[in-house]
Design an enzyme around this catalytic site. Sequence first.
Site, PDB file in Angstrom:
ATOM      1  N   VAL A  61       0.779  -0.897  -0.070  1.00 54.40           N
ATOM      2  CA  VAL A  61      -0.531  -0.296   0.015  1.00 54.40           C
ATOM      3  C   VAL A  61       0.450   1.134   0.450  1.00 54.40           C
ATOM      4  O   VAL A  61       0.359   2.360  -0.277  1.00 54.40           O
ATOM      5  CB  VAL A  61      -0.973   0.093   0.956  1.00 54.40           C
ATOM      6  CG1 VAL A  61      -2.418  -1.395   1.024  1.00 54.40           C
ATOM      7  CG2 VAL A  61      -0.326   0.084   1.918  1.00 54.40           C
ATOM      8  N   TYR A 153       2.546   6.868  15.821  1.00 51.17           N
ATOM      9  CA  TYR A 153       1.590   6.272  14.974  1.00 51.17           C
ATOM     10  C   TYR A 153      -0.137   6.850  15.237  1.00 51.17           C
ATOM     11  O   TYR A 153      -0.928   7.447  14.923  1.00 51.17           O
ATOM     12  CB  TYR A 153       0.882   4.784  16.764  1.00 51.17           C
ATOM     13  CG  TYR A 153      -0.575   4.348  15.918  1.00 51.17           C
ATOM     14  CD1 TYR A 153      -0.196   3.363  14.893  1.00 51.17           C
ATOM     15  CD2 TYR A 153      -1.352   4.814  16.838  1.00 51.17           C
ATOM     16  CE1 TYR A 153      -1.648   2.815  15.352  1.00 51.17           C
ATOM     17  CE2 TYR A 153      -2.874   3.849  16.459  1.00 51.17           C
ATOM     18  CZ  TYR A 153      -2.594   3.026  15.921  1.00 51.17           C
ATOM     19  OH  TYR A 153      -3.897   2.596  15.887  1.00 51.17           O
ATOM     20  N   LYS A 157      -2.307   8.739  12.473  1.00 54.39           N
ATOM     21  CA  LYS A 157      -3.585   8.818  12.808  1.00 54.39           C
ATOM     22  C   LYS A 157      -4.348   9.720  12.427  1.00 54.39           C
ATOM     23  O   LYS A 157      -5.379  10.150  12.039  1.00 54.39           O
ATOM     24  CB  LYS A 157      -3.838   8.114  13.953  1.00 54.39           C
ATOM     25  CG  LYS A 157      -4.108   6.498  13.553  1.00 54.39           C
ATOM     26  CD  LYS A 157      -4.131   5.794  12.659  1.00 54.39           C
ATOM     27  CE  LYS A 157      -3.842   4.010  12.344  1.00 54.39           C
ATOM     28  NZ  LYS A 157      -4.618   3.532  11.562  1.00 54.39           N
ATOM     29  N   THR A 191      -4.027  -6.244  18.627  1.00 49.65           N
ATOM     30  CA  THR A 191      -3.800  -5.509  19.782  1.00 49.65           C
ATOM     31  C   THR A 191      -4.659  -6.444  20.725  1.00 49.65           C
ATOM     32  O   THR A 191      -4.193  -6.145  21.942  1.00 49.65           O
ATOM     33  CB  THR A 191      -5.480  -4.658  19.387  1.00 49.65           C
ATOM     34  OG1 THR A 191      -6.106  -5.677  19.433  1.00 49.65           O
ATOM     35  CG2 THR A 191      -5.230  -3.515  18.473  1.00 49.65           C
TER      36      THR A 191
END
Length: 243
Positions: A61, A153, A157, A191
Amino acid sequence: MGHLDGKVAIITGAARGMGATHTRRFVKEGAKVVFTDILEKEGQALADELGNNALFIKHDVTNEEDWIEVVQKTEDIFGPVSVLVNNAGIDLPEVNLEDVPIATYEKVIAVNQNSVFLGMKSVTSSMKKAGGGSIVNISSLAGIIGAYKKIAYTASKFAVRGMTKAAALELGVYKIRVNSVHPGFIKTDMTKHLISPELEQAFPLRKAGEPEEVTNLVLYLASDESSYSTGSEFIIDGGLGAQ
């Protein structure tokens, strides 16, 4: 009738976890789905399970040429793209800000942020051919309130949240809607090592989320039922961010 009858969707990071859950549900709801991942074995197994309305493509990606190929194959096999779910993402263990290598930071940004930009860029022309569409960008609660010792992170986000709004402003005239989804703690391979019964008791709903619960929200945003929603963030965190 399914909620996605007649839709052609691309879902990234979909060989397992939430992406696989989204893919199964989208096919069940009538969509033709191209789902992508770097995990070739798991992806092909899911494609075999789902049949002719699902196609797996191995896909980096972070690579623009890969994105161009994925969109072209989707159009060739199923037709113009009407739904994109930018689901691919990575996370890393907690680390002190001063100890984060620039290469590590850039890797997280490439997968979590740059891929969303490339995905939106790559499908826009196809969605115009389709007469409109819906882009669903998977961000995180860390795109709303930040995450402890996760500078890369959190940066990625928050960027997804901002890019979503900018794209929505630009693409609305083409009847292309763009929204972001912000999950909290969801039980996935990424997670599960972080979630304990003690931690769950600290959540207002006293539980971590299930992938299917996120899929319900993604399905809504992908479908025409959310026809007047664009440029918005949809939080699904069991109330964690309200504290």
